[in-house]
Design an enzyme around this catalytic site. Structure first.
Site, PDB file in Angstrom:
ATOM      1  N   LYS A  22      39.122  -1.973   3.647  1.00  7.64           N
ATOM      2  CA  LYS A  22      38.406  -1.903   4.974  1.00  7.64           C
ATOM      3  C   LYS A  22      37.036  -1.693   4.747  1.00  7.64           C
ATOM      4  O   LYS A  22      36.187  -2.298   5.370  1.00  7.64           O
ATOM      5  CB  LYS A  22      38.854  -0.584   5.640  1.00  7.64           C
ATOM      6  CG  LYS A  22      38.236  -0.083   6.782  1.00  7.64           C
ATOM      7  CD  LYS A  22      38.627   1.157   7.512  1.00  7.64           C
ATOM      8  CE  LYS A  22      38.124   2.461   6.857  1.00  7.64           C
ATOM      9  NZ  LYS A  22      36.823   2.804   7.140  1.00  7.64           N
ATOM     10  N   ASN A  23      36.601  -0.923   3.584  1.00  6.84           N
ATOM     11  CA  ASN A  23      35.057  -0.561   3.575  1.00  6.84           C
ATOM     12  C   ASN A  23      34.309  -1.728   3.135  1.00  6.84           C
ATOM     13  O   ASN A  23      33.342  -1.920   3.579  1.00  6.84           O
ATOM     14  CB  ASN A  23      35.119   0.690   2.872  1.00  6.84           C
ATOM     15  CG  ASN A  23      35.380   2.156   3.646  1.00  6.84           C
ATOM     16  OD1 ASN A  23      35.629   1.918   4.769  1.00  6.84           O
ATOM     17  ND2 ASN A  23      35.299   3.198   2.717  1.00  6.84           N
ATOM     18  N   CYS A 119      30.271  13.424  13.934  1.00  5.44           N
ATOM     19  CA  CYS A 119      31.762  13.017  14.036  1.00  5.44           C
ATOM     20  C   CYS A 119      32.769  13.952  13.373  1.00  5.44           C
ATOM     21  O   CYS A 119      32.133  15.200  12.963  1.00  5.44           O
ATOM     22  CB  CYS A 119      32.071  11.751  13.166  1.00  5.44           C
ATOM     23  SG  CYS A 119      31.761  11.950  11.325  1.00  5.44           S
ATOM     24  N   ARG A 124      26.684  13.809   9.257  1.00  6.77           N
ATOM     25  CA  ARG A 124      26.660  12.378   8.823  1.00  6.77           C
ATOM     26  C   ARG A 124      25.302  11.853   9.373  1.00  6.77           C
ATOM     27  O   ARG A 124      25.509  10.862  10.049  1.00  6.77           O
ATOM     28  CB  ARG A 124      27.748  11.498   9.101  1.00  6.77           C
ATOM     29  CG  ARG A 124      29.030  12.191   8.454  1.00  6.77           C
ATOM     30  CD  ARG A 124      30.081  11.257   8.704  1.00  6.77           C
ATOM     31  NE  ARG A 124      30.382  10.258   7.785  1.00  6.77           N
ATOM     32  CZ  ARG A 124      31.270   9.247   7.657  1.00  6.77           C
ATOM     33  NH1 ARG A 124      32.396   9.332   8.720  1.00  6.77           N
ATOM     34  NH2 ARG A 124      31.238   8.512   6.820  1.00  6.77           N
ATOM     35  N   ASP A 307      37.624  10.261   0.383  1.00  8.22           N
ATOM     36  CA  ASP A 307      38.736   9.573   1.102  1.00  8.22           C
ATOM     37  C   ASP A 307      40.082   9.632   0.484  1.00  8.22           C
ATOM     38  O   ASP A 307      41.072   9.421   1.451  1.00  8.22           O
ATOM     39  CB  ASP A 307      38.482   8.094   1.186  1.00  8.22           C
ATOM     40  CG  ASP A 307      37.185   7.780   2.029  1.00  8.22           C
ATOM     41  OD1 ASP A 307      36.663   8.861   2.761  1.00  8.22           O
ATOM     42  OD2 ASP A 307      36.907   6.770   2.278  1.00  8.22           O
ATOM     43  N   ARG A 399      42.939   3.005  12.533  1.00  8.75           N
ATOM     44  CA  ARG A 399      41.622   2.261  12.130  1.00  8.75           C
ATOM     45  C   ARG A 399      41.381   1.747  10.569  1.00  8.75           C
ATOM     46  O   ARG A 399      40.692   0.963  10.036  1.00  8.75           O
ATOM     47  CB  ARG A 399      40.599   3.578  11.986  1.00  8.75           C
ATOM     48  CG  ARG A 399      40.238   3.926  13.420  1.00  8.75           C
ATOM     49  CD  ARG A 399      39.030   5.157  13.494  1.00  8.75           C
ATOM     50  NE  ARG A 399      37.998   4.620  12.609  1.00  8.75           N
ATOM     51  CZ  ARG A 399      37.056   5.353  12.060  1.00  8.75           C
ATOM     52  NH1 ARG A 399      37.193   6.540  12.344  1.00  8.75           N
ATOM     53  NH2 ARG A 399      35.803   4.723  11.273  1.00  8.75           N
TER      54      ARG A 399
HETATM   55  C1  UD1 Z   1      31.388   5.750   3.110  1.00  7.81           C
HETATM   56  C2  UD1 Z   1      32.755   5.510   3.589  1.00  7.81           C
HETATM   57  C3  UD1 Z   1      33.637   6.319   3.755  1.00  7.81           C
HETATM   58  C4  UD1 Z   1      33.387   7.367   2.592  1.00  7.81           C
HETATM   59  C5  UD1 Z   1      32.008   7.876   2.230  1.00  7.81           C
HETATM   60  C6  UD1 Z   1      31.869   8.814   1.161  1.00  7.81           C
HETATM   61  C7  UD1 Z   1      32.518   3.005   4.687  1.00  7.81           C
HETATM   62  C8  UD1 Z   1      32.522   2.441   5.914  1.00  7.81           C
HETATM   63  N1  UD1 Z   1      32.692   4.481   4.646  1.00  7.81           N
HETATM   64  O1  UD1 Z   1      30.698   6.596   4.392  1.00  7.81           O
HETATM   65  O2  UD1 Z   1      34.810   5.930   3.953  1.00  7.81           O
HETATM   66  O3  UD1 Z   1      34.170   8.675   2.982  1.00  7.81           O
HETATM   67  O4  UD1 Z   1      31.291   6.444   2.062  1.00  7.81           O
HETATM   68  O5  UD1 Z   1      32.494   8.071   0.144  1.00  7.81           O
HETATM   69  O6  UD1 Z   1      32.093   2.489   3.537  1.00  7.81           O
HETATM   70  N2  UD1 Z   1      24.283  11.363   4.304  1.00  7.81           N
HETATM   71  C9  UD1 Z   1      22.994  11.686   4.589  1.00  7.81           C
HETATM   72  N3  UD1 Z   1      22.071  10.907   5.264  1.00  7.81           N
HETATM   73  C10 UD1 Z   1      22.366   9.425   5.432  1.00  7.81           C
HETATM   74  C11 UD1 Z   1      23.627   8.993   4.943  1.00  7.81           C
HETATM   75  C12 UD1 Z   1      24.329   9.966   4.381  1.00  7.81           C
HETATM   76  O7  UD1 Z   1      22.603  12.979   4.630  1.00  7.81           O
HETATM   77  O8  UD1 Z   1      21.340   8.636   5.868  1.00  7.81           O
HETATM   78  C13 UD1 Z   1      25.237  12.168   3.775  1.00  7.81           C
HETATM   79  C14 UD1 Z   1      26.545  12.147   4.431  1.00  7.81           C
HETATM   80  O9  UD1 Z   1      26.429  13.045   5.548  1.00  7.81           O
HETATM   81  C15 UD1 Z   1      27.521  12.546   3.584  1.00  7.81           C
HETATM   82  C16 UD1 Z   1      26.908  12.011   2.245  1.00  7.81           C
HETATM   83  O10 UD1 Z   1      25.621  11.513   2.361  1.00  7.81           O
HETATM   84  O11 UD1 Z   1      27.255  14.240   3.430  1.00  7.81           O
HETATM   85  C17 UD1 Z   1      27.837  10.591   1.878  1.00  7.81           C
HETATM   86  O12 UD1 Z   1      27.869   9.931   2.985  1.00  7.81           O
HETATM   87  P1  UD1 Z   1      28.067   8.312   2.790  1.00  7.81           P
HETATM   88  O13 UD1 Z   1      28.075   7.895   1.268  1.00  7.81           O
HETATM   89  O14 UD1 Z   1      26.839   7.777   3.579  1.00  7.81           O
HETATM   90  O15 UD1 Z   1      29.275   7.787   3.687  1.00  7.81           O
HETATM   91  P2  UD1 Z   1      29.234   6.599   4.565  1.00  7.81           P
HETATM   92  O16 UD1 Z   1      28.563   5.427   3.573  1.00  7.81           O
HETATM   93  O17 UD1 Z   1      28.920   6.759   5.999  1.00  7.81           O
END
Ligand code: UD1
Length: 425
Positions: A22-23, A119, A124, A307, A399
């Site tokens: 999915k990701n 969320c 996030r 995850d 999802r």
């Molecule tokens: C992706 C995956 C999700 C997985 C996550 C962590 C997809 C679609 N989703 O989500 O399934 O759980 O990686 O492995 O690929 N953060 C910030 N600022 C930002 C972005 C992130 O502070 O601009 C923080 C987030 O709040 C979180 C951490 O960084 O605490 C990691 O999040 P992130 O790796 O960005 O998750 P996603 O990419 O959204």
């Protein structure tokens, strides 16, 4: 709203084909916007999140849809994009939508994407995505709940991420492909989905080095062309199925996933006492006794995936001994704990740490899915529990898990979906 009813307590045995990731798919769908001509994605799972991304691409003016003549195939062309705006309604449903911002501003000079908002699993924020795009020269404005990025043409820059972010790395990496000059991403995420995206972008004509390490170098090019790409197997679905096998002391074999991308999961399941064999044909997990308690700390790849945290916790609930589960990636990712308690689990949570004391058996009860991975953990627990568990709000699981009941049934699980409107299905 659909519910899933599980009559647990039986061993899961058999072989299953793992669906496409999915990701990886969601990032590749966003990347298709960057390319001239059509991108074909194969081995794509039929999921609500994929459909949400299709809707979003269509809303932008892209041509995007399933090729009904070839199962699991998407055809996407961003050539017609004329409304580079991702509305709140779509982004709210799926945060990964935010990944269209980089491609939009890089190729079309402008993108406007709703801020995803909070969320269930935490705040996030998207500040790192924004920081990266600004470094590439985009003018970014936050107004009326939208993030708007504009730029005549992006230019390469050095971006040091303050936190390791998967989608943030992917978003900025995609944008940098069409920037002038060289971009260096430091503290980049090293997840397999970043590597897969970089490989597909490379096929499109991008020049990227270092994906899979924390330093990625991108030499911008003028244009990219559509590709034909086969999405790799979903390591989280695979891990969930293995966890279900171990929790029920079963014998589960998986095809269609690369064991090398899920070493941390395999290692942890081995520590619980499961026998796990890996060969070219797939992965086999066998468990003969109650699992042993283990400690685990979630971390960015190659650490133990956040995850997979709820599914492992479900295994640990029926283990002999105690376990400590520490969640370091998201601040509120123990939503499954109160539901597991309803099944008779013994878990105490302090901050980001859960203490799990294994119990001899869980007992079926009505529970509620609160987010995608929490619901996967509940299904694993329900399979191990004696008696009937009814999981409500299963749209969360739809999802991210393709035909989950069908797959588990093929392993011998007694699981069925009850459709609210139509009676039982
Ligand atoms: C992706 C995956 C999700 C997985 C996550 C962590 C997809 C679609 N989703 O989500 O399934 O759980 O990686 O492995 O690929 N953060 C910030 N600022 C930002 C972005 C992130 O502070 O601009 C923080 C987030 O709040 C979180 C951490 O960084 O605490 C990691 O999040 P992130 O790796 O960005 O998750 P996603 O990419 O959204």
């Amino acid at each position: 709203m659909d519910r899933i009813v599980v009559s647990g307590g039986g061993r899961l045995c058999g072989e299953v084909q793992v669906s496409g990731s999915k990701n990886a798919t969601l990032a590749l769908m966003a990347a298709a916007l960057l390319a001239e001509g059509e991108t074909v994605l194969r081995n794509v799972p039929r999921l609500r999140d994929v459909d949400a991304m299709l809707q979003l691409l269509a809303a932008l003016g892209a041509r995007a849809g399933w090729d009904e003549s070839v199962p699991g195939t998407l055809r996407i062309s961003g050539d017609g994009v004329d409304r580079p705006e991702a509305p709140y309604d779509l982004v709210r449903r799926m945060r990964a939508s935010f990944m269209v911002l980089g491609p939009l501003v890089a190729r079309f000079g402008r993108g406007r994407v709703s801020e995803p908002g909070g969320c269930a699993i935490g705040v996030r924020p998207v500040d790192q995505h924004v920081k990266g795009l600004e470094a590439l020269g985009a003018k970014v404005e936050l107004t009326h709940g939208y993030v708007e990025a504009t730029s005549e043409r992006l230019r390469g820059a050095r971006v040091a991420f303050d936190v390791c972010t998967v989608n943030g790395t992917q978003n900025v990496m995609m944008a940098a492909c069409l920037a002038d000059g060289e971009t260096v991403l430091e503290n980049a995420a090293r997840e397999p989905e970043v590597i897969e995206l970089a490989a597909a972008l490379g096929e499109m004509g991008a020049r990227i080095e270092g994906a899979g390490t924390s330093r990625i170098e991108i030499e911008g090019v003028r244009r990219l062309r559509g590709v034909d790409h086969v999405v790799s197997g979903d390591r989280i679905e695979a891990g969930t199925l293995l966890a279900a096998g171990v929790a029920t002391r079963g014998d589960v074999r998986l095809r269609g996933v690369d064991a090398r991308v899920m070493e941390a999961t395999i290692e942890k399941l081995r520590e619980t006492g499961a026998e796990i064999e890996v060969d070219e044909s797939g992965i086999r997990a066998r468990a003969f006794d109650a699992p042993r308690g283990v400690d685990v700390v979630t971390a960015p790849y190659p650490g133990f995936a956040t995850d997979m945290q709820s599914q492992l916790m479900a295994v640990l609930c029926v283990s002999a001994g105690s376990s400590v589960v520490t969640e370091t990636v998201f601040e509120n990712r123990f939503m499954h704990v109160p539901e597991l308690l309803r099944l008779g689990a013994d878990i105490g949570v302090t901050g980001r740490t859960a203490h799990v004391r294994g119990v001899p058996r869980l007992m079926g009860a009505p529970v509620m899915a609160t987010d995608l991975r929490a619901s996967a953990g509940l299904i694993v627990a329900a399979l191990a529990a004696e008696g009937e568990t009814e999981v409500s709000r299963v749209y969360h699981i739809d999802r991210g898990y393709e035909r989950i009941e069908e797959k588990l049934r093929s392993l011998g699980a007694r699981i069925r979906r009850v459709r609210e409107s139509e009676g039982e299905a």
